[in-house]
Design a protein around this motif. Structure first.
Motif, PDB file in Angstrom:
ATOM      1  N   CYS A   7     -52.424 -90.959 -29.594  1.00 52.76           N
ATOM      2  CA  CYS A   7     -51.428 -90.175 -28.852  1.00 52.76           C
ATOM      3  C   CYS A   7     -51.094 -88.898 -29.621  1.00 52.76           C
ATOM      4  O   CYS A   7     -50.905 -87.829 -29.020  1.00 52.76           O
ATOM      5  N   GLU A  24     -57.150 -85.402 -18.187  1.00 49.62           N
ATOM      6  CA  GLU A  24     -57.144 -86.867 -18.232  1.00 49.62           C
ATOM      7  C   GLU A  24     -57.678 -87.479 -19.514  1.00 49.62           C
ATOM      8  O   GLU A  24     -57.266 -88.577 -19.896  1.00 49.62           O
ATOM      9  N   GLU A  45     -53.506 -91.063 -21.314  1.00 51.01           N
ATOM     10  CA  GLU A  45     -52.438 -92.053 -21.137  1.00 51.01           C
ATOM     11  C   GLU A  45     -52.594 -93.178 -22.145  1.00 51.01           C
ATOM     12  O   GLU A  45     -53.686 -93.714 -22.336  1.00 51.01           O
ATOM     13  N   ARG A  57     -56.043 -95.953 -13.781  1.00 56.98           N
ATOM     14  CA  ARG A  57     -56.775 -96.019 -15.052  1.00 56.98           C
ATOM     15  C   ARG A  57     -58.262 -96.275 -14.810  1.00 56.98           C
ATOM     16  O   ARG A  57     -59.109 -95.730 -15.520  1.00 56.98           O
TER      17      ARG A  57
END
Ligand code: 5GP
Ligand code: ZN
Length: 112
Positions: A7, A24, A45, A57
Motif C-alpha cells: 500500500c 487499478e 486495492e 476484484r
C-alpha cells in the motif's frame, strides 16, 4: 492499509522501480529478484488473498492478466514468463497484500 508495504508503494510513500501503473494496478521490480526479470503486479486495492475475491476484484485481476500478456515483451519477457501467486505462510507469502510475481528473462527451472 496502514503498515502494508505494498500500500505504501502504491501511495508512493516507499520508492519503487515502477514499469507500469494505471488506476487499478501497479507493476514494479521486486527488491530481491529471483530471476533476471522479477516484477510484482499489485492491485491498488488492499486485500490479502484470493479467498477474498469478489466481482470487482476478479475483473481487476482478469484485466491485469491481459495487461501483463500484452506488456510482457516490453519488459524483456518476449520468450516466456511465469506468474506466481503465493497464498499463505506455507507457500512463502510474506506480504499480505495480493500480488502476482512475474518471473522470466532467462530459462527457468521448476522447483517446489
Ligand atoms: P511473497 O513472498 O509475499 O510472495 O512476495 C513478496 C515479495 O515482495 C518478495 O519477493 C520481496 O522481495 C518483495 N518485496 C518486499 N518488500 C519490498 C519492497 O519494499 N520493495 C519491493 N520492490 N519489493 C519488495
Ligand atoms: Zn496493502
Amino acid at each position: 492499509m496502514k503498515d502494508c508495504v505494498f500500500c505504501k508503494i502504491v501511495a508512493g510513500e516507499i520508492p519503487s522501480a515502477k514499469v507500469y501503473e494505471d488506476g487499478e494496478i501497479v507493476v514494479f521490480k521486486d527488491i530481491a529478484p529471483l530471476a533476471k526479470v522479477h516484477l510484482l503486479c499489485v492491485p491498488k486495492e488492499h486485500y490479502a488473498r484470493l479467498s477474498e475475491l469478489n466481482g470487482e476484484r476478479k475483473r481487476v485481476l482478469a484485466d491485469a492478466a491481459e495487461k501483463i500478456a500484452s506488456l510482457a515483451p516490453s519488459w524483456g519477457l518476449g520468450e516466456g514468463y511465469r506468474l506466481v501467486v503465493n497464498q499463505g505462510e506455507s507457500a512463502g507469502q510474506t506480504v499480505p497484500h495480493l500480488h502476482i510475481h512475474i518471473l522470466g528473462g532467462e530459462t527457468l527451472g521448476w522447483e517446489k
